[in-house]
Scaffold this motif. Structure first.
Motif, PDB file in Angstrom:
ATOM      1  N   LEU A 113       0.845  -1.187   0.000  1.00 51.21           N
ATOM      2  CA  LEU A 113       0.000   0.000   0.000  1.00 51.21           C
ATOM      3  C   LEU A 113       0.887   1.246   0.000  1.00 51.21           C
ATOM      4  CD1 LEU A 113      -2.524  -1.021   2.818  1.00 51.21           C
ATOM      5  CD2 LEU A 113      -2.977  -1.038   0.362  1.00 51.21           C
ATOM      6  N   PRO A 114       0.361   2.391  -0.410  1.00 52.90           N
ATOM      7  CA  PRO A 114       1.125   3.634  -0.248  1.00 52.90           C
ATOM      8  C   PRO A 114       1.448   3.842   1.231  1.00 52.90           C
ATOM      9  CG  PRO A 114      -0.772   3.983  -1.668  1.00 52.90           C
ATOM     10  CD  PRO A 114      -0.942   2.622  -1.078  1.00 52.90           C
ATOM     11  N   ILE A 115       2.703   4.182   1.508  1.00 55.86           N
ATOM     12  CA  ILE A 115       3.153   4.368   2.887  1.00 55.86           C
ATOM     13  C   ILE A 115       3.698   5.786   3.042  1.00 55.86           C
ATOM     14  CG2 ILE A 115       4.748   3.585   4.693  1.00 55.86           C
ATOM     15  CD1 ILE A 115       4.646   0.809   3.440  1.00 55.86           C
ATOM     16  N   TYR A 116       3.228   6.465   4.087  1.00 55.93           N
ATOM     17  CA  TYR A 116       3.616   7.847   4.333  1.00 55.93           C
ATOM     18  C   TYR A 116       4.246   7.956   5.719  1.00 55.93           C
ATOM     19  CZ  TYR A 116       0.378   8.713   0.462  1.00 55.93           C
ATOM     20  OH  TYR A 116      -0.265   8.684  -0.746  1.00 55.93           O
ATOM     21  N   LEU A 117       5.053   9.001   5.888  1.00 57.58           N
ATOM     22  CA  LEU A 117       5.707   9.248   7.171  1.00 57.58           C
ATOM     23  C   LEU A 117       5.391  10.651   7.665  1.00 57.58           C
ATOM     24  CD1 LEU A 117       7.773   8.578   9.433  1.00 57.58           C
ATOM     25  CD2 LEU A 117       9.565   9.434   7.891  1.00 57.58           C
ATOM     26  N   VAL A 118       4.966  10.721   8.934  1.00 53.56           N
ATOM     27  CA  VAL A 118       4.859  11.997   9.640  1.00 53.56           C
ATOM     28  C   VAL A 118       5.942  11.975  10.709  1.00 53.56           C
ATOM     29  CG1 VAL A 118       3.427  13.513  11.041  1.00 53.56           C
ATOM     30  CG2 VAL A 118       2.371  12.132   9.244  1.00 53.56           C
ATOM     31  N   CYS A 119       6.951  12.832  10.544  1.00 50.22           N
ATOM     32  CA  CYS A 119       8.094  12.819  11.461  1.00 50.22           C
ATOM     33  C   CYS A 119       8.346  14.216  11.996  1.00 50.22           C
ATOM     34  CB  CYS A 119       9.339  12.305  10.741  1.00 50.22           C
ATOM     35  SG  CYS A 119      10.785  12.146  11.803  1.00 50.22           S
ATOM     36  N   SER A 120       8.386  14.337  13.316  1.00 45.83           N
ATOM     37  CA  SER A 120       8.653  15.635  13.923  1.00 45.83           C
ATOM     38  C   SER A 120      10.147  15.879  13.984  1.00 45.83           C
ATOM     39  CB  SER A 120       8.074  15.676  15.332  1.00 45.83           C
ATOM     40  OG  SER A 120       8.773  14.748  16.151  1.00 45.83           O
ATOM     41  N   GLY A 121      10.505  17.086  14.353  1.00 46.94           N
ATOM     42  CA  GLY A 121      11.914  17.453  14.482  1.00 46.94           C
ATOM     43  C   GLY A 121      12.057  18.957  14.495  1.00 46.94           C
ATOM     44  N   ARG A 122      12.598  19.487  13.413  1.00 49.32           N
ATOM     45  CA  ARG A 122      12.792  20.940  13.326  1.00 49.32           C
ATOM     46  C   ARG A 122      11.469  21.648  13.058  1.00 49.32           C
ATOM     47  NH1 ARG A 122      16.892  18.526  10.552  1.00 49.32           N
ATOM     48  NH2 ARG A 122      18.955  18.705  11.520  1.00 49.32           N
ATOM     49  N   ILE A 123      11.241  22.697  13.814  1.00 51.57           N
ATOM     50  CA  ILE A 123      10.043  23.522  13.661  1.00 51.57           C
ATOM     51  C   ILE A 123      10.502  24.960  13.403  1.00 51.57           C
ATOM     52  CG2 ILE A 123       7.953  24.386  14.780  1.00 51.57           C
ATOM     53  CD1 ILE A 123       7.837  21.411  14.240  1.00 51.57           C
ATOM     54  N   GLU A 124       9.939  25.577  12.396  1.00 50.68           N
ATOM     55  CA  GLU A 124      10.318  26.947  12.051  1.00 50.68           C
ATOM     56  C   GLU A 124      10.096  27.879  13.248  1.00 50.68           C
ATOM     57  OE1 GLU A 124       9.334  30.364   8.666  1.00 50.68           O
ATOM     58  OE2 GLU A 124       8.416  28.364   8.524  1.00 50.68           O
ATOM     59  N   GLY A 125      11.138  28.642  13.562  1.00 48.22           N
ATOM     60  CA  GLY A 125      11.054  29.579  14.675  1.00 48.22           C
ATOM     61  C   GLY A 125      11.423  28.988  16.022  1.00 48.22           C
ATOM     62  N   GLU A 126      11.690  27.664  16.075  1.00 45.05           N
ATOM     63  CA  GLU A 126      12.055  26.993  17.326  1.00 45.05           C
ATOM     64  C   GLU A 126      13.540  26.641  17.303  1.00 45.05           C
ATOM     65  OE1 GLU A 126      10.047  26.393  19.843  1.00 45.05           O
ATOM     66  OE2 GLU A 126       8.022  26.655  19.028  1.00 45.05           O
ATOM     67  N   ASP A 127      14.195  26.748  18.448  1.00 41.39           N
ATOM     68  CA  ASP A 127      15.619  26.441  18.534  1.00 41.39           C
ATOM     69  C   ASP A 127      15.885  24.943  18.653  1.00 41.39           C
ATOM     70  OD1 ASP A 127      16.345  29.125  18.384  1.00 41.39           O
ATOM     71  OD2 ASP A 127      16.237  29.395  20.560  1.00 41.39           O
ATOM     72  N   SER A 128      15.051  24.251  19.410  1.00 40.95           N
ATOM     73  CA  SER A 128      15.287  22.828  19.675  1.00 40.95           C
ATOM     74  C   SER A 128      14.364  21.947  18.847  1.00 40.95           C
ATOM     75  CB  SER A 128      15.087  22.535  21.165  1.00 40.95           C
ATOM     76  OG  SER A 128      13.773  22.865  21.567  1.00 40.95           O
ATOM     77  N   LEU A 129      14.794  20.694  18.656  1.00 39.54           N
ATOM     78  CA  LEU A 129      13.966  19.715  17.964  1.00 39.54           C
ATOM     79  C   LEU A 129      12.771  19.353  18.834  1.00 39.54           C
ATOM     80  CD1 LEU A 129      16.842  17.400  16.661  1.00 39.54           C
ATOM     81  CD2 LEU A 129      15.573  19.087  15.338  1.00 39.54           C
ATOM     82  N   LYS A 130      11.649  19.095  18.208  1.00 39.28           N
ATOM     83  CA  LYS A 130      10.414  18.831  18.940  1.00 39.28           C
ATOM     84  C   LYS A 130       9.884  17.427  18.623  1.00 39.28           C
ATOM     85  CE  LYS A 130      10.031  23.015  20.686  1.00 39.28           C
ATOM     86  NZ  LYS A 130      10.154  23.252  22.132  1.00 39.28           N
ATOM     87  N   GLY A 131       9.389  16.758  19.659  1.00 39.52           N
ATOM     88  CA  GLY A 131       8.709  15.493  19.477  1.00 39.52           C
ATOM     89  C   GLY A 131       7.267  15.719  19.047  1.00 39.52           C
ATOM     90  N   LEU A 132       6.626  14.708  18.517  1.00 41.71           N
ATOM     91  CA  LEU A 132       5.239  14.841  18.074  1.00 41.71           C
ATOM     92  C   LEU A 132       4.336  15.301  19.211  1.00 41.71           C
ATOM     93  CD1 LEU A 132       4.944  11.614  15.879  1.00 41.71           C
ATOM     94  CD2 LEU A 132       4.878  13.970  15.037  1.00 41.71           C
ATOM     95  N   GLY A 133       4.581  14.766  20.407  1.00 43.52           N
ATOM     96  CA  GLY A 133       3.746  15.117  21.552  1.00 43.52           C
ATOM     97  C   GLY A 133       3.908  16.554  22.005  1.00 43.52           C
ATOM     98  N   GLU A 134       4.990  17.219  21.545  1.00 42.40           N
ATOM     99  CA  GLU A 134       5.245  18.605  21.932  1.00 42.40           C
ATOM    100  C   GLU A 134       4.637  19.607  20.952  1.00 42.40           C
ATOM    101  OE1 GLU A 134       9.481  18.941  23.913  1.00 42.40           O
ATOM    102  OE2 GLU A 134       9.627  17.675  22.129  1.00 42.40           O
ATOM    103  N   LEU A 135       4.118  19.126  19.832  1.00 40.53           N
ATOM    104  CA  LEU A 135       3.587  20.024  18.811  1.00 40.53           C
ATOM    105  C   LEU A 135       2.201  20.538  19.191  1.00 40.53           C
ATOM    106  CD1 LEU A 135       4.565  18.125  15.529  1.00 40.53           C
ATOM    107  CD2 LEU A 135       5.885  19.830  16.799  1.00 40.53           C
ATOM    108  N   THR A 136       1.921  21.748  18.793  1.00 41.85           N
ATOM    109  CA  THR A 136       0.572  22.285  18.967  1.00 41.85           C
ATOM    110  C   THR A 136      -0.357  21.587  17.987  1.00 41.85           C
ATOM    111  OG1 THR A 136       0.861  24.023  17.301  1.00 41.85           O
ATOM    112  CG2 THR A 136       1.535  24.539  19.570  1.00 41.85           C
ATOM    113  N   GLN A 137      -1.649  21.766  18.175  1.00 37.71           N
ATOM    114  CA  GLN A 137      -2.613  21.136  17.276  1.00 37.71           C
ATOM    115  C   GLN A 137      -2.380  21.573  15.827  1.00 37.71           C
ATOM    116  OE1 GLN A 137      -6.756  20.994  18.522  1.00 37.71           O
ATOM    117  NE2 GLN A 137      -7.434  21.512  16.463  1.00 37.71           N
ATOM    118  N   SER A 138      -2.157  22.858  15.621  1.00 32.33           N
ATOM    119  CA  SER A 138      -1.966  23.347  14.251  1.00 32.33           C
ATOM    120  C   SER A 138      -0.661  22.829  13.653  1.00 32.33           C
ATOM    121  CB  SER A 138      -1.982  24.880  14.226  1.00 32.33           C
ATOM    122  OG  SER A 138      -0.948  25.419  15.022  1.00 32.33           O
TER     123      SER A 138
END
Length: 313
Positions: A113-138
């Motif tokens: 099947l088509p396989i996709y990846l949602v991977c957290s890490g660098r966020i624009e405007g943020e200094d540190s890498l972020k985990g998925l659980g640290e992301l805001t809803q948006s």
């Protein structure tokens, strides 16, 4: 029968967030920590499950919920119910080894099947890498909207890396540290993995050295205080509380504790100065996939794993 997306999440917290956001689809929660303990390529084999049960019991005093594990991955035996697969994993080594394993299992189960990846890490405007659980809803929904489509080369790469991890020669990871792929943080994770082996200088790995350096550089009040520092300053490892607490316990030979402080003892200072190799005394003989970490040491000068002297023949 209604066709739907299968989401494979990196744990219960991410599963709860998907449910809160009412993102449609079925969910397989990947509750494993394959970055530690013995592992076998065939993840749903009796041999692999037995090794995981032994590891969790002997190292952490926990029961491996093999019935739940097999019930969860049974969803992959019914791929005809799904339109695609979305993998929700983070930037760190903990998640990336689980991610490689999950993709390998999809291929073992012939899930085409088509396989996709949602991977957290660098966020624009943020200094540190972020985990998925640290992301805001948006932010999380934006990651979902911009999920990465994994091609055949990506999937074959993941399967290859999982095979290497379960094997006896982890130097085989070296060529992949500089290889480009859709896995943005993979190169850093592979480098971090090799540095998990004891240093050929003092017998401590990068994370263990960092813990001693934190004790030296900061006014640490207690083990709980130290745990907080390590969780925040562990780089690409992504270890959880249990794993860090175990490391701190193992390193207790290098520090002295009072009611309200932790400080390095003489042995701790000697370790940071590289005056002695403490690998055998530390005796952190945990397995990483197919090999015991004490079988090898990481040589910074050669930038590779070398056999420890007692295992050199």
């Amino acid at each position: 029968m209604t066709m739907q997306t299968l989401h494979i999440t990196n744990g219960d917290i991410m599963t709860e967030r998907l449910l809160e956001l009412s993102i449609p689809g079925d969910i397989l929660t990947w509750n494993e920590m394959l970055c530690e303990g013995q592992a076998i390529e065939q993840l749903d084999s009796e041999a692999h499950i037995n090794k995981r049960k032994i590891f969790f019991n002997e190292v952490y005093g926990l029961e491996f919920e093999d019935d739940k594990f097999q019930k969860d991955i049974d969803k992959l035996n019914h791929a005809n119910q799904y339109t695609d697969v979305i993998l929700w994993f983070e930037y760190d080594l903990f998640c990336h080894i689980n991610l490689m394993a999950a993709i390998s299992l999809l291929r073992q189960k012939h899930v085409n099947l088509p396989i996709y990846l949602v991977c957290s890490g660098r966020i624009e405007g943020e200094d540190s890498l972020k985990g998925l659980g640290e992301l805001t809803q948006s932010q999380l929904l934006n990651h979902f909207d911009n999920k990465i489509s994994l091609n055949q080369t990506d999937l074959e790469l993941a399967e290859t890396l999982w095979g290497i991890y379960c094997g006896k020669d982890h130097n085989l990871f070296k060529p992949f540290i500089v290889k480009k792929s859709s896995f943005e943080y993979l190169n850093s994770c592979l480098k971090a993995h090799l540095e998990r082996f004891p240093s050929s200088i003092n017998g401590l790995n990068v994370l263990e050295n960092n813990i001693l350096q934190l004790i030296k550089d900061h006014n640490i009040k207690s083990r709980h205080h130290l745990l907080g520092y390590v969780l925040n300053y562990q780089g690409y490892y992504g270890y959880g509380d249990l794993q860090i607490e175990r490391l701190i316990d193992n390193l207790s030979i290098f520090f002295k504790e009072t009611k309200d402080s932790i400080a390095l003892n003489r042995k701790g200072h000697e370790a940071l100065l590289g005056q002695h190799n403490f690998a055998l005394e530390l005796n952190n003989n945990i397995y990483y996939g197919g090999i015991n970490r004490l079988e090898y040491q990481f040589s910074k000068t050669e930038n590779k794993l070398i056999k420890t002297p007692i295992n050199a023949n």
